[in-house]
Motif scaffolding. Structure first.
Motif, short mmCIF file in Angstrom:
data_model
loop_
_atom_site.label_atom_id
_atom_site.label_comp_id
_atom_site.label_asym_id
_atom_site.label_seq_id
_atom_site.Cartn_x
_atom_site.Cartn_y
_atom_site.Cartn_z
N GLU A 154 -12.73 1.75 -13.44
CA GLU A 154 -12.08 0.69 -12.65
C GLU A 154 -10.62 1.06 -12.40
OE1 GLU A 154 -13.40 -1.62 -11.11
OE2 GLU A 154 -15.25 -2.22 -12.12
N GLY A 155 -9.99 1.69 -13.37
CA GLY A 155 -8.60 2.11 -13.20
C GLY A 155 -8.45 3.15 -12.10
N PHE A 156 -9.41 4.05 -12.00
CA PHE A 156 -9.37 5.04 -10.93
C PHE A 156 -9.58 4.38 -9.56
CE2 PHE A 156 -10.49 8.31 -14.24
CZ PHE A 156 -9.27 8.96 -14.16
N ARG A 157 -10.48 3.41 -9.50
CA ARG A 157 -10.68 2.71 -8.23
C ARG A 157 -9.42 1.95 -7.84
NH1 ARG A 157 -16.45 2.58 -9.69
NH2 ARG A 157 -16.13 1.01 -11.30
N ALA A 158 -8.75 1.36 -8.83
CA ALA A 158 -7.49 0.68 -8.55
C ALA A 158 -6.42 1.67 -8.12
CB ALA A 158 -7.02 -0.08 -9.80
N GLY A 159 -6.43 2.86 -8.72
CA GLY A 159 -5.48 3.89 -8.31
C GLY A 159 -5.68 4.32 -6.88
N VAL A 160 -6.93 4.39 -6.44
CA VAL A 160 -7.22 4.73 -5.05
C VAL A 160 -6.67 3.65 -4.12
CG1 VAL A 160 -9.10 4.94 -3.36
CG2 VAL A 160 -9.24 6.15 -5.54
N ARG A 161 -6.82 2.40 -4.52
CA ARG A 161 -6.28 1.30 -3.71
C ARG A 161 -4.77 1.43 -3.57
NH1 ARG A 161 -8.55 -4.22 -6.08
NH2 ARG A 161 -7.16 -5.03 -4.45
N SER A 162 -4.11 1.86 -4.66
CA SER A 162 -2.67 2.04 -4.61
C SER A 162 -2.30 3.14 -3.63
CB SER A 162 -2.13 2.39 -6.00
OG SER A 162 -0.74 2.64 -5.96
N LEU A 163 -3.05 4.23 -3.63
CA LEU A 163 -2.79 5.33 -2.70
C LEU A 163 -2.95 4.88 -1.25
CD1 LEU A 163 -4.60 8.21 -4.60
CD2 LEU A 163 -2.14 8.04 -4.20
N ILE A 164 -3.96 4.07 -1.00
CA ILE A 164 -4.19 3.55 0.36
C ILE A 164 -3.02 2.68 0.78
CG2 ILE A 164 -5.65 2.02 1.74
CD1 ILE A 164 -8.03 2.98 0.03
N ASP A 165 -2.53 1.86 -0.14
CA ASP A 165 -1.41 0.96 0.18
C ASP A 165 -0.11 1.72 0.45
OD1 ASP A 165 -3.06 -1.18 -0.07
OD2 ASP A 165 -2.16 -1.97 -1.92
N LEU A 166 -0.03 2.96 -0.02
CA LEU A 166 1.19 3.75 0.15
C LEU A 166 1.20 4.56 1.45
CD1 LEU A 166 1.61 4.96 -3.53
CD2 LEU A 166 3.20 3.50 -2.28
N LYS A 167 0.31 4.25 2.35
CA LYS A 167 0.27 4.94 3.64
C LYS A 167 1.64 4.86 4.33
CE LYS A 167 -1.99 4.77 8.17
NZ LYS A 167 -2.97 4.05 9.01
N GLY A 168 2.15 6.02 4.71
CA GLY A 168 3.45 6.08 5.37
C GLY A 168 4.61 6.31 4.42
N ASP A 169 4.40 6.05 3.12
CA ASP A 169 5.44 6.27 2.11
C ASP A 169 5.15 7.63 1.46
OD1 ASP A 169 7.18 6.32 0.01
OD2 ASP A 169 6.54 4.42 -0.87
N VAL A 170 5.70 8.70 2.04
CA VAL A 170 5.37 10.05 1.60
C VAL A 170 5.78 10.28 0.15
CG1 VAL A 170 5.75 12.51 1.99
CG2 VAL A 170 5.49 10.96 3.95
N SER A 171 7.00 9.89 -0.21
CA SER A 171 7.48 10.13 -1.56
C SER A 171 6.69 9.31 -2.59
CB SER A 171 8.97 9.82 -1.67
OG SER A 171 9.22 8.45 -1.36
#
Length: 202
Positions: A154-171
């Motif tokens: 579940e933590g990895f799935r949540a981590g993927v959601r975080s990556l998706i939310d960071l679209k456009g924030d390269v750093s």
């Protein structure tokens, strides 16, 4: 050279879909045999402690602590894939309780600050109020022992959601991507050496 965002998105989507599908497939295979680890919940907790928590920690204590903190961080932010309104609080609470239930007092003294650091202070206060988190760890109690196994995915799935939310924030994406890869690398070794051998049972 400029980043080809369309190409990057295609590669990310392929990676994301592969990871999510792999996690669900693994759960489908493993969950039915988890109950063969012991006749009772305390028996199964002892197996998880002896065969997963101890060797993983001994092999690389620094990465083990990072791994636990990674999941606490993203579970506290996004919760599980179950869409309960208080999913994040419940997920973080159960994960923390599960870690405490399957750790020694010495481990808990090291890991509790890591978990606390990665969980918002107001949420941590609620967890402490709901569960006796600040007290010394029990000697491998059974309560919520499964949370450390199921909530890793579940933590990895949540981590993927975080990556998706960071679209456009390269750093921001770069930092989160490196964290995710480090946690996945540790988890892959942990599964190969500690988890999968558990299921070599009749």
């Amino acid at each position: 050279s400029p980043i080809d965002e369309a190409k990057l998105r295609r590669h990310f989507d392929a990676w994301k879909n592969f990871l999510v599908d792999h996690l669900f497939h693994e759960e489908k295979v493993i969950v039915p045999v988890v109950w063969k680890l012991g006749k009772t919940a305390p028996d199964r907790a002892r197996v998880v402690y002896d065969r997963v928590m101890v060797p993983s920690d001994h092999r690389n204590a620094e990465d083990m602590a990072f791994f636990l903190g990674f999941h606490a961080k993203y579970l506290a932010k996004f919760g599980t894939s179950h869409s309960a309104p208080d999913s994040a609080l419940v997920a973080a609470r159960d994960y923390v309780t599960g870690i405490k239930a399957t750790s020694s007092q010495e481990q808990w003294q090291r890991w509790m600050p890591v978990l606390q650091e990665n969980i918002p202070s107001d949420m941590w206060t609620q967890i402490v109020a709901a569960r006796d988190i600040d007290s010394p760890a029990p000697q491998v109690a059974h309560y919520k022992y499964m949370a450390i196994m199921s909530h890793a995915h579940e933590g990895f799935r949540a981590g993927v959601r975080s990556l998706i939310d960071l679209k456009g924030d390269v750093s921001g994406f770069t930092v989160a991507w490196k964290e995710t890869q480090r946690a996945l690398h540790f988890h892959a070794i942990q599964e190969d050496l500690d988890v999968f051998p558990l299921f070599d049972v009749d």
